[in-house]
Write an enzyme that holds these catalytic residues in place. Structure first.
Site, PDB file in Angstrom:
ATOM      1  N   GLU A 149       0.838  -1.204   0.000  1.00  0.00           N
ATOM      2  CA  GLU A 149       0.000   0.000   0.000  1.00  0.00           C
ATOM      3  C   GLU A 149       0.876   1.258   0.000  1.00  0.00           C
ATOM      4  O   GLU A 149       1.819   1.342   0.782  1.00  0.00           O
ATOM      5  CB  GLU A 149      -0.919   0.026   1.220  1.00  0.00           C
ATOM      6  N   GLY A 193       3.363   1.340  11.416  1.00  0.00           N
ATOM      7  CA  GLY A 193       3.000   0.655  12.655  1.00  0.00           C
ATOM      8  C   GLY A 193       2.483  -0.730  12.368  1.00  0.00           C
ATOM      9  O   GLY A 193       2.805  -1.700  13.058  1.00  0.00           O
ATOM     10  N   ALA A 194       1.673  -0.854  11.292  1.00  0.00           N
ATOM     11  CA  ALA A 194       1.116  -2.139  10.871  1.00  0.00           C
ATOM     12  C   ALA A 194       0.471  -1.954   9.507  1.00  0.00           C
ATOM     13  O   ALA A 194       0.260  -0.836   9.035  1.00  0.00           O
ATOM     14  CB  ALA A 194       0.107  -2.659  11.890  1.00  0.00           C
ATOM     15  N   MET A 195       0.114  -3.084   8.868  1.00  0.00           N
ATOM     16  CA  MET A 195      -0.548  -3.063   7.567  1.00  0.00           C
ATOM     17  C   MET A 195      -1.597  -4.156   7.529  1.00  0.00           C
ATOM     18  O   MET A 195      -1.328  -5.308   7.881  1.00  0.00           O
ATOM     19  CB  MET A 195       0.481  -3.254   6.447  1.00  0.00           C
ATOM     20  N   GLU A 196      -2.814  -3.797   7.066  1.00  0.00           N
ATOM     21  CA  GLU A 196      -3.992  -4.653   7.201  1.00  0.00           C
ATOM     22  C   GLU A 196      -4.158  -5.683   6.108  1.00  0.00           C
ATOM     23  O   GLU A 196      -5.291  -6.087   5.782  1.00  0.00           O
ATOM     24  CB  GLU A 196      -5.246  -3.776   7.229  1.00  0.00           C
ATOM     25  N   HIS A 210      -7.225  -1.480  15.363  1.00  0.00           N
ATOM     26  CA  HIS A 210      -7.301  -0.715  14.118  1.00  0.00           C
ATOM     27  C   HIS A 210      -7.192  -1.645  12.906  1.00  0.00           C
ATOM     28  O   HIS A 210      -8.012  -1.558  11.967  1.00  0.00           O
ATOM     29  CB  HIS A 210      -6.178   0.330  14.089  1.00  0.00           C
ATOM     30  N   GLU A 211      -6.212  -2.531  12.905  1.00  0.00           N
ATOM     31  CA  GLU A 211      -5.973  -3.377  11.731  1.00  0.00           C
ATOM     32  C   GLU A 211      -7.064  -4.433  11.563  1.00  0.00           C
ATOM     33  O   GLU A 211      -7.421  -4.783  10.432  1.00  0.00           O
ATOM     34  CB  GLU A 211      -4.598  -4.047  11.828  1.00  0.00           C
TER      35      GLU A 211
END
Length: 542
Positions: free
Chosen positions: A280, A413-416, A449-450
């Site tokens: 992304e 922080g993170a990726m979904e 969130h993810e």
């Protein structure tokens, strides 16, 4: 948000002397021969007791009432003198004879005006006709075509048959067969992709995304938009499916985007390599040629060849593992649901995990071996949040597994990624001996969130990046909502209130922008990932 409906009181003289409350006086232009140039619809009216201040009508002193009227008009943002100067400009080409009559402009004036008019018309015609000439090194060609004015040049000097950053809609992908062979020794990878496409409109070309690669097959390439064009030898017919086969090779990326490599030290302080993805918003095209836009959803069958001592993960559960050569095996994953290219993910590394099943889905948390004892809290949190979201949305999580993996070096922080969420180690690992309460809150918030993205973004996806807020805004709101419902001891309501004030502060700055803004370049797409896309919509929902 409160709105005040009381009207602001105007000063008394502004109301009483308002020019809109008085009947206008009629000015008899017939008594003033020098006003001949004015047309009937150009007659200027003034409030009662005021005058039409036009030079040549005579200068008179204003009485006190007239001064009040003029002051009131100035307070209302009007000026009598503006109209007088406008009339003066209209009359400037006429001269007043001593007998009081008006004469027409002189011959010299009329000649000058005619010359100026001819020059202006000539310039307008030149500018209008000029684009018919294409500017090239060879100059203007007589036999020119419209497409030469619109389409850019490919890397081989030929015309590239598409000029927009967004792909054409005459061809859509249906399915990808993707085979990858990363080598963590040479830090290179080879790949092949078969893309089944459907033709919506008759076309002779297929435009898709790919980063610059050395290719044995001749095709058109336009690096500015990361696009390639495959020219068909015959027309591609509407309603028919065609398969595009592309083989390629590249280096594992040194950045944190695309299919990239990171190094870390194992338990014996030996350097090890870890290959992961971050696609992304625009980096899937660097790992395999594809239709790299959110709206072009398709199914994916992914196969990865690896060293038998390593592990692989992808969006879907593993289907089979078969030997390829000595020490090399190939993992094949089940066909995915339809999804956008930016959600595709795969990892090759030495990994360990713990798992738990809930509501028909296997939830697992992965880490490098020396950090396996720090994944317990993340697993418990993920299971609770997954159960909450399914119950709250009344829509079951659609995949058979959900993996959360801690990557030693990760920019975000993170990726979904659907079914394979990637995390920075500090946002997933919790050490019961050294981690703080703040660390626990951060880990909980990022997981919440993810996991919300598995519905907002993955199951339902924005068509284009201008509506990124549909992903990030709702995921941010559900992050705080879920934490307050499941983990009230973390007091996330206080953080949410601070977030609202932060959103208002950011939105008050000149640098603010609408939550949905037009984006037409890769730079503008990257700029959409700012704090406003995440929290401005959250404040509106609240």
């Amino acid at each position: 948000i409160f709105f005040f409906s009381d009207q602001i009181q105007l000063p008394r003289n502004m109301i009483e002397n308002s020019m809109f409350e008085e009947e206008p006086d009629v000015v008899d232009l017939a008594k003033e021969p020098c006003l001949h140039p004015l047309e009937p619809d150009e007659v200027e009216y003034e409030p009662r007791s005021s005058r039409l201040l036009v030079r040549g009508l005579g200068e008179h002193e204003m009485d006190d009432d007239e001064e009040d009227y003029e002051s009131s008009a100035k307070l209302l943002g009007m000026s009598f003198m503006n109209r007088s100067s406008g009339l003066q400009n209209n009359m400037s080409v006429y001269r007043q004879n001593p007998n009081g009559s008006c004469s027409v402009p002189s011959t010299r004036t009329m000649v000058v005006c005619a010359v100026v008019l001819v020059i202006a018309v000539s310039l307008i015609m030149t500018i209008y006709l000029l684009p018919k000439c294409t500017f090239t090194k060879e100059g203007c060609h007589k036999n020119n075509h419209t497409m030469e004015l619109i389409y850019p040049l490919a890397t081989n000097g030929k015309l590239f048959p598409w000029a927009k950053i967004r792909l054409p809609l005459d061809v859509v992908p249906l399915h990808y067969d993707l085979v990858l062979e990363p080598n963590l020794t040479t830090l290179k990878f080879a790949g092949s992709v078969k893309i089944v496409v459907n033709i919506i409109q008759v076309t002779w070309k297929i435009i898709l995304h790919s980063w610059h690669q050395a290719q044995p097959v001749e095709f058109l390439e336009y690096p500015l938009h990361d696009q390639i064009a495959i020219m068909a030898p015959e027309a591609l017919l509407v309603g028919q499916n065609y398969t595009v086969n592309i083989e390629y090779s590249s280096h594992l990326s040194d950045t944190y985007h695309g299919f990239y490599k990171v190094s870390y030290k194992d338990e014996n302080s030996k350097q090890r390599w870890f290959a992961a993805t971050q696609f992304e918003p625009l980096a899937a095209r660097s790992a395999f040629p594809c239709f790299d836009e959110p709206a072009f959803k398709a199914t994916f069958l992914i196969k990865i060849k690896r060293d038998e001592k390593l592990s692989t993960l992808s969006n879907m559960p593993k289907k089979t593992t078969t030997p390829v050569t000595n020490g090399i095996v190939q993992d094949e994953f089940f066909v995915s649901l339809k999804m956008s290219t930016y959600l595709v993910a795969f990892v090759v590394a030495d990994l360990k995990n713990i798992s738990r099943e809930t509501n028909g889905s296997l939830v697992s948390v992965y880490a490098i071996p020396q950090h396996l004892n720090q994944v317990g809290y993340a697993l418990n949190t993920a299971v609770k949040l997954l159960e909450f979201y399914q119950k709250y949305f009344l829509i079951n999580y659609p995949l058979e597994k959900l993996d959360l993996i801690a990557i030693p070096d990760f920019q975000s922080g993170a990726m979904e990624n659907w079914g394979l969420i990637t995390f920075r180690e500090t946002t997933l690992l919790f050490n019961t001996n050294t981690s703080s309460a703040r660390d626990k809150k951060l880990i909980t918030a990022v997981i919440a969130h993810e996991l919300a993205h598995q519905w907002f973004g993955n199951l339902v996806t924005m068509e284009w990046w201008n509506d990124l807020w549909l992903n990030e805004g709702f995921a941010t709101y559900m992050e705080y909502f879920a934490m307050e419902e499941i983990f009230p001891e973390l007091h996330s309501d206080e953080d949410f209130l601070n977030l609202i004030f932060k959103a208002m502060m950011k939105d008050s700055l000149n640098s603010s922008h609408p939550v949905s803004s037009a984006v037409q370049s890769s730079e503008q797409i990257e700029e959409m990932f700012d704090v406003l896309s995440y929290i401005k919509v959250t404040s509106k929902i609240f």
